[in-house]
Design a protein around this motif. Structure first.
Motif, PDB file in Angstrom:
ATOM      1  N   GLY A  21      11.206  -8.124  -7.410  1.00  0.00           N
ATOM      2  CA  GLY A  21      12.615  -7.800  -7.195  1.00  0.00           C
ATOM      3  C   GLY A  21      12.914  -6.312  -7.046  1.00  0.00           C
ATOM      4  O   GLY A  21      14.026  -5.944  -6.661  1.00  0.00           O
ATOM      5  N   ARG A  22      11.935  -5.440  -7.344  1.00  0.00           N
ATOM      6  CA  ARG A  22      12.252  -4.010  -7.179  1.00  0.00           C
ATOM      7  C   ARG A  22      12.181  -3.619  -5.704  1.00  0.00           C
ATOM      8  O   ARG A  22      11.610  -4.333  -4.874  1.00  0.00           O
ATOM      9  N   LEU A  23      12.725  -2.446  -5.403  1.00  0.00           N
ATOM     10  CA  LEU A  23      12.669  -1.921  -4.034  1.00  0.00           C
ATOM     11  C   LEU A  23      11.293  -1.329  -3.756  1.00  0.00           C
ATOM     12  O   LEU A  23      10.588  -0.938  -4.693  1.00  0.00           O
ATOM     13  N   ARG A  25       8.619   1.456  -3.157  1.00  0.00           N
ATOM     14  CA  ARG A  25       8.602   2.783  -3.805  1.00  0.00           C
ATOM     15  C   ARG A  25       8.973   3.872  -2.788  1.00  0.00           C
ATOM     16  O   ARG A  25       8.655   3.767  -1.593  1.00  0.00           O
ATOM     17  N   PRO A  26       9.622   4.940  -3.292  1.00  0.00           N
ATOM     18  CA  PRO A  26      10.079   6.003  -2.387  1.00  0.00           C
ATOM     19  C   PRO A  26       8.962   6.591  -1.523  1.00  0.00           C
ATOM     20  O   PRO A  26       9.169   6.860  -0.337  1.00  0.00           O
ATOM     21  N   LEU A  27       7.752   6.778  -2.094  1.00  0.00           N
ATOM     22  CA  LEU A  27       6.676   7.389  -1.290  1.00  0.00           C
ATOM     23  C   LEU A  27       6.302   6.485  -0.119  1.00  0.00           C
ATOM     24  O   LEU A  27       5.990   6.976   0.977  1.00  0.00           O
ATOM     25  N   CYS A  28       6.357   5.181  -0.328  1.00  0.00           N
ATOM     26  CA  CYS A  28       6.050   4.243   0.763  1.00  0.00           C
ATOM     27  C   CYS A  28       7.130   4.337   1.841  1.00  0.00           C
ATOM     28  O   CYS A  28       6.831   4.408   3.042  1.00  0.00           O
ATOM     29  N   ARG A  29       8.381   4.379   1.393  1.00  0.00           N
ATOM     30  CA  ARG A  29       9.463   4.472   2.391  1.00  0.00           C
ATOM     31  C   ARG A  29       9.362   5.794   3.159  1.00  0.00           C
ATOM     32  O   ARG A  29       9.585   5.855   4.361  1.00  0.00           O
ATOM     33  N   GLN A  30       8.956   6.840   2.417  1.00  0.00           N
ATOM     34  CA  GLN A  30       8.829   8.164   3.038  1.00  0.00           C
ATOM     35  C   GLN A  30       7.741   8.166   4.116  1.00  0.00           C
ATOM     36  O   GLN A  30       7.941   8.661   5.224  1.00  0.00           O
ATOM     37  N   VAL A  31       6.578   7.576   3.787  1.00  0.00           N
ATOM     38  CA  VAL A  31       5.487   7.630   4.774  1.00  0.00           C
ATOM     39  C   VAL A  31       5.815   6.759   5.986  1.00  0.00           C
ATOM     40  O   VAL A  31       5.484   7.119   7.121  1.00  0.00           O
ATOM     41  N   LEU A  32       6.497   5.640   5.753  1.00  0.00           N
ATOM     42  CA  LEU A  32       6.873   4.797   6.900  1.00  0.00           C
ATOM     43  C   LEU A  32       7.847   5.547   7.806  1.00  0.00           C
ATOM     44  O   LEU A  32       7.762   5.466   9.037  1.00  0.00           O
ATOM     45  N   ALA A  33       8.750   6.291   7.201  1.00  0.00           N
ATOM     46  CA  ALA A  33       9.717   7.052   8.006  1.00  0.00           C
ATOM     47  C   ALA A  33       9.000   8.139   8.816  1.00  0.00           C
ATOM     48  O   ALA A  33       9.270   8.335  10.004  1.00  0.00           O
ATOM     49  N   HIS A  34       8.034   8.830   8.187  1.00  0.00           N
ATOM     50  CA  HIS A  34       7.290   9.885   8.898  1.00  0.00           C
ATOM     51  C   HIS A  34       6.438   9.306  10.026  1.00  0.00           C
ATOM     52  O   HIS A  34       6.308   9.906  11.087  1.00  0.00           O
ATOM     53  N   ALA A  35       5.839   8.138   9.759  1.00  0.00           N
ATOM     54  CA  ALA A  35       4.878   7.583  10.731  1.00  0.00           C
ATOM     55  C   ALA A  35       5.562   7.042  11.971  1.00  0.00           C
ATOM     56  O   ALA A  35       4.922   6.877  13.012  1.00  0.00           O
ATOM     57  N   LEU A  42      -2.258  -0.292  12.336  1.00  0.00           N
ATOM     58  CA  LEU A  42      -2.760  -0.880  11.089  1.00  0.00           C
ATOM     59  C   LEU A  42      -2.519   0.055   9.903  1.00  0.00           C
ATOM     60  O   LEU A  42      -2.852   1.243   9.956  1.00  0.00           O
ATOM     61  N   ALA A  43      -1.958  -0.518   8.839  1.00  0.00           N
ATOM     62  CA  ALA A  43      -1.779   0.210   7.575  1.00  0.00           C
ATOM     63  C   ALA A  43      -2.627  -0.446   6.498  1.00  0.00           C
ATOM     64  O   ALA A  43      -2.848  -1.659   6.520  1.00  0.00           O
ATOM     65  N   VAL A  44      -3.083   0.377   5.547  1.00  0.00           N
ATOM     66  CA  VAL A  44      -3.792  -0.136   4.377  1.00  0.00           C
ATOM     67  C   VAL A  44      -2.878   0.047   3.168  1.00  0.00           C
ATOM     68  O   VAL A  44      -2.315   1.131   2.969  1.00  0.00           O
ATOM     69  N   ASP A  45      -2.735  -1.016   2.377  1.00  0.00           N
ATOM     70  CA  ASP A  45      -2.054  -0.890   1.083  1.00  0.00           C
ATOM     71  C   ASP A  45      -3.125  -1.094   0.013  1.00  0.00           C
ATOM     72  O   ASP A  45      -3.529  -2.219  -0.287  1.00  0.00           O
ATOM     73  N   LEU A  46      -3.587   0.022  -0.531  1.00  0.00           N
ATOM     74  CA  LEU A  46      -4.726   0.015  -1.458  1.00  0.00           C
ATOM     75  C   LEU A  46      -4.180  -0.112  -2.888  1.00  0.00           C
ATOM     76  O   LEU A  46      -3.433   0.761  -3.339  1.00  0.00           O
ATOM     77  N   GLY A  47      -4.543  -1.198  -3.569  1.00  0.00           N
ATOM     78  CA  GLY A  47      -3.959  -1.468  -4.888  1.00  0.00           C
ATOM     79  C   GLY A  47      -2.537  -1.973  -4.706  1.00  0.00           C
ATOM     80  O   GLY A  47      -1.595  -1.468  -5.307  1.00  0.00           O
ATOM     81  N   CYS A  48      -2.412  -3.010  -3.858  1.00  0.00           N
ATOM     82  CA  CYS A  48      -1.074  -3.437  -3.402  1.00  0.00           C
ATOM     83  C   CYS A  48      -0.272  -4.146  -4.480  1.00  0.00           C
ATOM     84  O   CYS A  48       0.941  -4.314  -4.331  1.00  0.00           O
ATOM     85  N   GLY A  49      -0.920  -4.578  -5.560  1.00  0.00           N
ATOM     86  CA  GLY A  49      -0.193  -5.136  -6.706  1.00  0.00           C
ATOM     87  C   GLY A  49       0.695  -6.309  -6.327  1.00  0.00           C
ATOM     88  O   GLY A  49       0.239  -7.333  -5.821  1.00  0.00           O
ATOM     89  N   SER A  50       1.984  -6.144  -6.546  1.00  0.00           N
ATOM     90  CA  SER A  50       2.955  -7.222  -6.294  1.00  0.00           C
ATOM     91  C   SER A  50       3.110  -7.529  -4.813  1.00  0.00           C
ATOM     92  O   SER A  50       3.647  -8.572  -4.454  1.00  0.00           O
ATOM     93  N   GLY A  51       2.728  -6.587  -3.936  1.00  0.00           N
ATOM     94  CA  GLY A  51       2.869  -6.803  -2.487  1.00  0.00           C
ATOM     95  C   GLY A  51       4.194  -6.301  -1.922  1.00  0.00           C
ATOM     96  O   GLY A  51       4.463  -6.474  -0.729  1.00  0.00           O
ATOM     97  N   ILE A  52       4.988  -5.662  -2.760  1.00  0.00           N
ATOM     98  CA  ILE A  52       6.315  -5.215  -2.284  1.00  0.00           C
ATOM     99  C   ILE A  52       6.175  -4.171  -1.173  1.00  0.00           C
ATOM    100  O   ILE A  52       6.891  -4.221  -0.164  1.00  0.00           O
ATOM    101  N   GLU A  53       5.232  -3.244  -1.319  1.00  0.00           N
ATOM    102  CA  GLU A  53       5.061  -2.228  -0.268  1.00  0.00           C
ATOM    103  C   GLU A  53       4.371  -2.851   0.965  1.00  0.00           C
ATOM    104  O   GLU A  53       4.675  -2.462   2.102  1.00  0.00           O
ATOM    105  N   THR A  54       3.479  -3.812   0.745  1.00  0.00           N
ATOM    106  CA  THR A  54       2.887  -4.531   1.880  1.00  0.00           C
ATOM    107  C   THR A  54       4.001  -5.167   2.710  1.00  0.00           C
ATOM    108  O   THR A  54       4.014  -5.068   3.949  1.00  0.00           O
ATOM    109  N   ALA A  55       4.931  -5.817   2.023  1.00  0.00           N
ATOM    110  CA  ALA A  55       6.035  -6.481   2.727  1.00  0.00           C
ATOM    111  C   ALA A  55       6.908  -5.458   3.463  1.00  0.00           C
ATOM    112  O   ALA A  55       7.384  -5.737   4.578  1.00  0.00           O
ATOM    113  N   ALA A  56       7.082  -4.280   2.875  1.00  0.00           N
ATOM    114  CA  ALA A  56       7.882  -3.237   3.547  1.00  0.00           C
ATOM    115  C   ALA A  56       7.180  -2.777   4.826  1.00  0.00           C
ATOM    116  O   ALA A  56       7.820  -2.516   5.853  1.00  0.00           O
ATOM    117  N   MET A  57       5.849  -2.681   4.774  1.00  0.00           N
ATOM    118  CA  MET A  57       5.082  -2.288   5.965  1.00  0.00           C
ATOM    119  C   MET A  57       5.205  -3.363   7.050  1.00  0.00           C
ATOM    120  O   MET A  57       5.393  -3.053   8.224  1.00  0.00           O
TER     121      MET A  57
END
Ligand SMILES: C[S@@+](CC[C@H](N)C(=O)[O-])C[C@H]1O[C@@H](n2cnc3c(N)ncnc32)[C@H](O)[C@@H]1O
Length: 200
Positions: A21-23, A25-35, A42-57
């Motif tokens: 349920g969390r958003l 993370r800011p660093l993920c949103r930042q890198v997506l904006a820069h990229a 292709l992006a790698v989510d290393l240590g993706c945990g809950s998958g929230i940043e994977t889903a954002a990608m």
């Protein structure tokens, strides 16, 4: 150093459950904006945990290679992204996993959990995974973190950090050095939020 038990599989499973349920993370949103536009890169989510940043990608149009040692990772990611998403999920350790060549490598609060004896090798493989022009976004823990001294984890002083990014273009380095909370209780966070790019 605060007395801290090294996290084990059960800890990570409970941690990743609690992220629901969390958003992103800011660093993920930042890198997506820069990229910029993914164009199927292709992006790698290393240590993706809950998958929230994977889903954002995925949401941002990236193909994703997501990996974590938590055995529940495939089902966590599948619950978030749906069957059509172009995601490969691999359960494995940072020390063993073969990373594909990628245009973006993100590791949110993950690499500090590599032991110092393995960290140089894992870091070289992260760097080698970056295609020319590829983006790197990682959280690393500093030597003033209250967990520093925990032998199974890697903590960096500023000089070591400078060595790690040599040859990369440093886009931003936000240093957090303040008291806060972790999943296991109050702690002092000393975190380097690093955003860098491999030169073209
Ligand atoms: C602090 S969590 C971060 C997860 C996610 N990136 C986030 O920001 O919420 C660290 C993650 O790294 C994984 N992990 C810890 N040590 C690992 C290792 N040696 N190899 C692979 N995964 C590991 C854990 O299972 C956990 O999901």
């Amino acid at each position: 150093m605060t007395n801290v038990t090294p996290p084990d599989g059960r800890y990570w499973s409970a941690y990743n459950d609690a992220q629901a349920g969390r958003l992103p993370r800011p660093l993920c949103r930042q890198v997506l904006a820069h990229a910029g536009p993914s164009d199927g890169r292709l992006a790698v989510d290393l240590g993706c945990g809950s998958g929230i940043e994977t889903a954002a990608m995925v949401e941002a149009g990236w193909r994703v290679f997501a990996t974590d040692a938590d055995p529940a990772t495939p089902s966590r990611v599948a619950d978030l992204v749906g069957p059509e998403a172009r995601v490969e999920v691999v359960v494995g350790t940072f020390e063993e996993v073969r990373l594909p060549r990628a245009d973006l490598v993100y590791a949110g609060y993950a690499l500090p959990f590599v032991a110092p004896s393995h960290f140089p090798d894992v870091w070289s493989r992260v760097r080698e995974a970056l295609r020319p022009g590829g983006w790197l976004a990682v959280d690393l823990l500093g030597d003033r973190d209250s967990w520093a001294g925990q032998r199974a984890m890697t903590f960096l002083d500023r000089e070591s950090l400078d060595g790690l990014v040599q040859g990369l273009e440093l886009v931003s380095l936000d240093e957090e050095d303040e008291d806060g909370r972790s999943f296991s209780g109050p702690k002092h966070w000393h975190v380097f939020h690093l955003l860098a790019r491999r030169p073209r």
